[in-house]
Design a protein around this motif. Structure first.
Motif, PDB file in Angstrom:
ATOM      1  N   TRP A  16       0.919  -1.090  -0.203  1.00 48.66           N
ATOM      2  CA  TRP A  16      -0.111  -0.098  -0.067  1.00 48.66           C
ATOM      3  C   TRP A  16       0.821   1.159   0.004  1.00 48.66           C
ATOM      4  O   TRP A  16       0.713   2.207  -0.705  1.00 48.66           O
ATOM      5  CB  TRP A  16      -0.984   0.013   1.157  1.00 48.66           C
ATOM      6  CG  TRP A  16      -1.729   1.069   1.318  1.00 48.66           C
ATOM      7  CD1 TRP A  16      -2.053   2.157   2.216  1.00 48.66           C
ATOM      8  CD2 TRP A  16      -2.952   1.434   0.435  1.00 48.66           C
ATOM      9  NE1 TRP A  16      -2.998   3.016   2.026  1.00 48.66           N
ATOM     10  CE2 TRP A  16      -3.624   2.574   0.907  1.00 48.66           C
ATOM     11  CE3 TRP A  16      -3.161   1.190  -1.006  1.00 48.66           C
ATOM     12  CZ2 TRP A  16      -4.784   3.276   0.124  1.00 48.66           C
ATOM     13  CZ3 TRP A  16      -4.178   1.633  -1.678  1.00 48.66           C
ATOM     14  CH2 TRP A  16      -5.085   2.714  -1.015  1.00 48.66           C
ATOM     15  N   ILE A  17       1.854   1.220   0.730  1.00 48.72           N
ATOM     16  CA  ILE A  17       2.779   2.467   0.761  1.00 48.72           C
ATOM     17  C   ILE A  17       3.319   2.528  -0.322  1.00 48.72           C
ATOM     18  O   ILE A  17       3.592   3.909  -1.013  1.00 48.72           O
ATOM     19  CB  ILE A  17       3.709   2.302   1.969  1.00 48.72           C
ATOM     20  CG1 ILE A  17       3.282   2.369   3.424  1.00 48.72           C
ATOM     21  CG2 ILE A  17       4.987   3.373   1.978  1.00 48.72           C
ATOM     22  CD1 ILE A  17       4.020   2.194   4.535  1.00 48.72           C
ATOM     23  N   GLY A  18       3.958   1.645  -1.222  1.00 54.82           N
ATOM     24  CA  GLY A  18       4.685   1.512  -2.325  1.00 54.82           C
ATOM     25  C   GLY A  18       3.792   2.283  -3.468  1.00 54.82           C
ATOM     26  O   GLY A  18       4.132   3.091  -4.151  1.00 54.82           O
ATOM     27  N   ILE A  19       2.265   1.682  -3.262  1.00 52.93           N
ATOM     28  CA  ILE A  19       1.504   1.916  -4.533  1.00 52.93           C
ATOM     29  C   ILE A  19       1.294   3.776  -4.405  1.00 52.93           C
ATOM     30  O   ILE A  19       1.358   4.450  -5.299  1.00 52.93           O
ATOM     31  CB  ILE A  19       0.395   1.290  -4.493  1.00 52.93           C
ATOM     32  CG1 ILE A  19       0.469  -0.077  -5.085  1.00 52.93           C
ATOM     33  CG2 ILE A  19      -1.059   1.998  -5.335  1.00 52.93           C
ATOM     34  CD1 ILE A  19      -0.635  -1.003  -4.790  1.00 52.93           C
ATOM     35  N   LEU A  20       1.194   4.054  -3.018  1.00 49.27           N
ATOM     36  CA  LEU A  20       0.717   5.495  -3.029  1.00 49.27           C
ATOM     37  C   LEU A  20       1.737   6.329  -3.206  1.00 49.27           C
ATOM     38  O   LEU A  20       1.633   7.620  -3.589  1.00 49.27           O
ATOM     39  CB  LEU A  20       0.065   5.696  -1.335  1.00 49.27           C
ATOM     40  CG  LEU A  20      -1.329   5.077  -1.150  1.00 49.27           C
ATOM     41  CD1 LEU A  20      -1.583   5.480   0.420  1.00 49.27           C
ATOM     42  CD2 LEU A  20      -2.283   5.477  -1.797  1.00 49.27           C
ATOM     43  N   TRP A  21       3.147   5.929  -2.874  1.00 43.62           N
ATOM     44  CA  TRP A  21       4.083   6.811  -3.004  1.00 43.62           C
ATOM     45  C   TRP A  21       4.399   6.964  -4.343  1.00 43.62           C
ATOM     46  O   TRP A  21       4.693   8.070  -4.807  1.00 43.62           O
ATOM     47  CB  TRP A  21       5.319   6.086  -2.282  1.00 43.62           C
ATOM     48  CG  TRP A  21       6.851   6.842  -2.617  1.00 43.62           C
ATOM     49  CD1 TRP A  21       7.039   7.951  -2.077  1.00 43.62           C
ATOM     50  CD2 TRP A  21       7.715   6.490  -3.757  1.00 43.62           C
ATOM     51  NE1 TRP A  21       8.448   8.472  -2.451  1.00 43.62           N
ATOM     52  CE2 TRP A  21       8.751   7.421  -3.540  1.00 43.62           C
ATOM     53  CE3 TRP A  21       7.768   5.366  -4.624  1.00 43.62           C
ATOM     54  CZ2 TRP A  21       9.940   7.214  -4.395  1.00 43.62           C
ATOM     55  CZ3 TRP A  21       8.798   5.250  -5.489  1.00 43.62           C
ATOM     56  CH2 TRP A  21       9.932   6.188  -5.238  1.00 43.62           C
ATOM     57  N   GLY A  22       4.190   5.653  -5.286  1.00 38.02           N
ATOM     58  CA  GLY A  22       4.403   5.696  -6.629  1.00 38.02           C
ATOM     59  C   GLY A  22       3.494   6.611  -7.392  1.00 38.02           C
ATOM     60  O   GLY A  22       3.801   7.342  -8.458  1.00 38.02           O
ATOM     61  N   LEU A  23       2.255   6.773  -6.699  1.00 42.86           N
ATOM     62  CA  LEU A  23       1.172   7.944  -7.295  1.00 42.86           C
ATOM     63  C   LEU A  23       1.434   9.149  -6.687  1.00 42.86           C
ATOM     64  O   LEU A  23       0.603   9.924  -7.378  1.00 42.86           O
ATOM     65  CB  LEU A  23      -0.205   7.239  -6.833  1.00 42.86           C
ATOM     66  CG  LEU A  23      -0.620   5.964  -7.520  1.00 42.86           C
ATOM     67  CD1 LEU A  23      -1.916   5.637  -6.837  1.00 42.86           C
ATOM     68  CD2 LEU A  23      -0.698   5.931  -9.150  1.00 42.86           C
ATOM     69  N   GLY A  24       2.452   9.671  -6.032  1.00 42.03           N
ATOM     70  CA  GLY A  24       2.883  10.714  -5.548  1.00 42.03           C
ATOM     71  C   GLY A  24       2.070  11.204  -4.520  1.00 42.03           C
ATOM     72  O   GLY A  24       2.096  12.275  -4.132  1.00 42.03           O
ATOM     73  N   VAL A  25       1.651  10.466  -3.692  1.00 37.20           N
ATOM     74  CA  VAL A  25       1.110  10.595  -2.142  1.00 37.20           C
ATOM     75  C   VAL A  25       2.332  11.176  -1.147  1.00 37.20           C
ATOM     76  O   VAL A  25       3.556  10.478  -1.398  1.00 37.20           O
ATOM     77  CB  VAL A  25       0.195   9.443  -1.425  1.00 37.20           C
ATOM     78  CG1 VAL A  25      -0.171  10.023  -0.139  1.00 37.20           C
ATOM     79  CG2 VAL A  25      -0.790   9.459  -2.384  1.00 37.20           C
ATOM     80  N   SER A  26       2.204  12.249  -0.496  1.00 37.86           N
ATOM     81  CA  SER A  26       2.969  12.604   0.280  1.00 37.86           C
ATOM     82  C   SER A  26       3.526  11.731   1.633  1.00 37.86           C
ATOM     83  O   SER A  26       2.801  10.831   1.892  1.00 37.86           O
ATOM     84  CB  SER A  26       2.324  13.827   1.202  1.00 37.86           C
ATOM     85  OG  SER A  26       3.215  14.347   2.268  1.00 37.86           O
ATOM     86  N   ALA A  27       4.846  11.734   1.444  1.00 40.84           N
ATOM     87  CA  ALA A  27       5.582  10.742   2.628  1.00 40.84           C
ATOM     88  C   ALA A  27       5.055  11.079   4.095  1.00 40.84           C
ATOM     89  O   ALA A  27       4.997  10.303   4.853  1.00 40.84           O
ATOM     90  CB  ALA A  27       7.030  11.058   2.463  1.00 40.84           C
ATOM     91  N   ASP A  28       4.812  12.314   4.240  1.00 41.07           N
ATOM     92  CA  ASP A  28       4.196  12.845   5.350  1.00 41.07           C
ATOM     93  C   ASP A  28       2.801  12.041   5.834  1.00 41.07           C
ATOM     94  O   ASP A  28       2.634  11.476   6.965  1.00 41.07           O
ATOM     95  CB  ASP A  28       3.802  14.122   5.812  1.00 41.07           C
ATOM     96  CG  ASP A  28       5.151  14.983   6.072  1.00 41.07           C
ATOM     97  OD1 ASP A  28       6.104  14.653   6.500  1.00 41.07           O
ATOM     98  OD2 ASP A  28       5.102  16.007   5.353  1.00 41.07           O
TER      99      ASP A  28
END
Length: 233
Positions: A211-223
């Motif tokens: 889930w973290i990987g997908i969201l990060w790949g889509l540009g979701v904030s690391a915060d």
């Protein structure tokens, strides 16, 4: 509270052949036995004034004098010929950095499924979310438990770890480091603690990682992503 893995990690680093130029331990104001354990080994110990892995690794890198940097988590065991591996790999000027296959182990078992997922995401994450860099620049996304290494000059030219990121600072570094050459995953193994998976359970841990990987790949904030990755000791 004891830092159970640190002593073993430092013991193994002190046995490397050839020996590294320096071993720098960065403590982020821990409340366990980190400092007491570290002082028993031939290392340089510093305390980072700011919490956060990116800050602490940058602080260690600032102190380093060698041509190469290698970032080892406190609960990770590396091959005995680590120095030779890094020197041979970075002798190729087309390669900017690299890492290892991380085998996640605990006192009772080896986490084969999680280890396989960690191996595969090195490839599928850049393939899905940064295909141009994957196919044409040689991007592989490495994470901290894979023992990332690179040239000190390239590390600072690309800005080092982004101290504003509370999570995914390692993958972010790869995105910037690839401007200086390929990022490679070596066919060698390091061993990392399974304490996070043991705490969460294999299924839940791998769902969180995905889930973290997908969201990060889509540009979701690391915060925002940090809420899914609570500190576990």
């Amino acid at each position: 509270m004891r830092n159970a893995g640190l002593g073993l990690t430092l013991w193994s680093l002190n046995l490397l052949k050839p020996s590294p130029m320096e071993i720098i331990v960065v403590d982020g104001g821990s409340e366990d036995d980190t400092i007491n354990i570290a002082e028993n080994y031939d290392i340089t110990l510093i305390t980072s004034p700011t919490k956060g892995r990116a800050f602490q690794m940058n602080d260690g890198a600032k102190l380093a004098k060698g041509d190469y940097l290698c970032f080892v988590h406190a609960d990770t065991l590396v091959p005995h010929d680590l120095v030779t591996i890094i020197e041979k790999t970075l002798h190729n000027e087309d390669i900017a950095g690299g890492g290892f296959i991380s085998l996640m182990k605990g006192s009772k078992n080896t986490r084969w499924g999680t280890s396989l997922h960690n191996y595969l995401k090195t490839y599928y994450a850049p393939f899905l979310f940064r295909p141009y860099l994957f196919f044409f620049k040689g991007l592989r996304l490495l994470f901290g438990d894979q023992v990332i290494f690179c040239r000190r000059s390239d590390f600072w030219q690309c800005g080092g770890f982004d101290a504003n990121l509370p999570i995914m600072e390692d993958a972010d570094l790869c995105l910037r480091l690839v401007a200086y050459g390929r990022i490679c995953l070596l066919n060698r193994v390091v061993e990392s603690s399974d304490r996070r998976v043991a705490k969460l359970g294999s299924l839940k841990a791998n769902i969180i990682y995905l889930w973290i990987g997908i969201l990060w790949g889509l540009g979701v904030s690391a915060d925002y992503l940090k809420q899914f990755y609570a500190e576990i000791r």
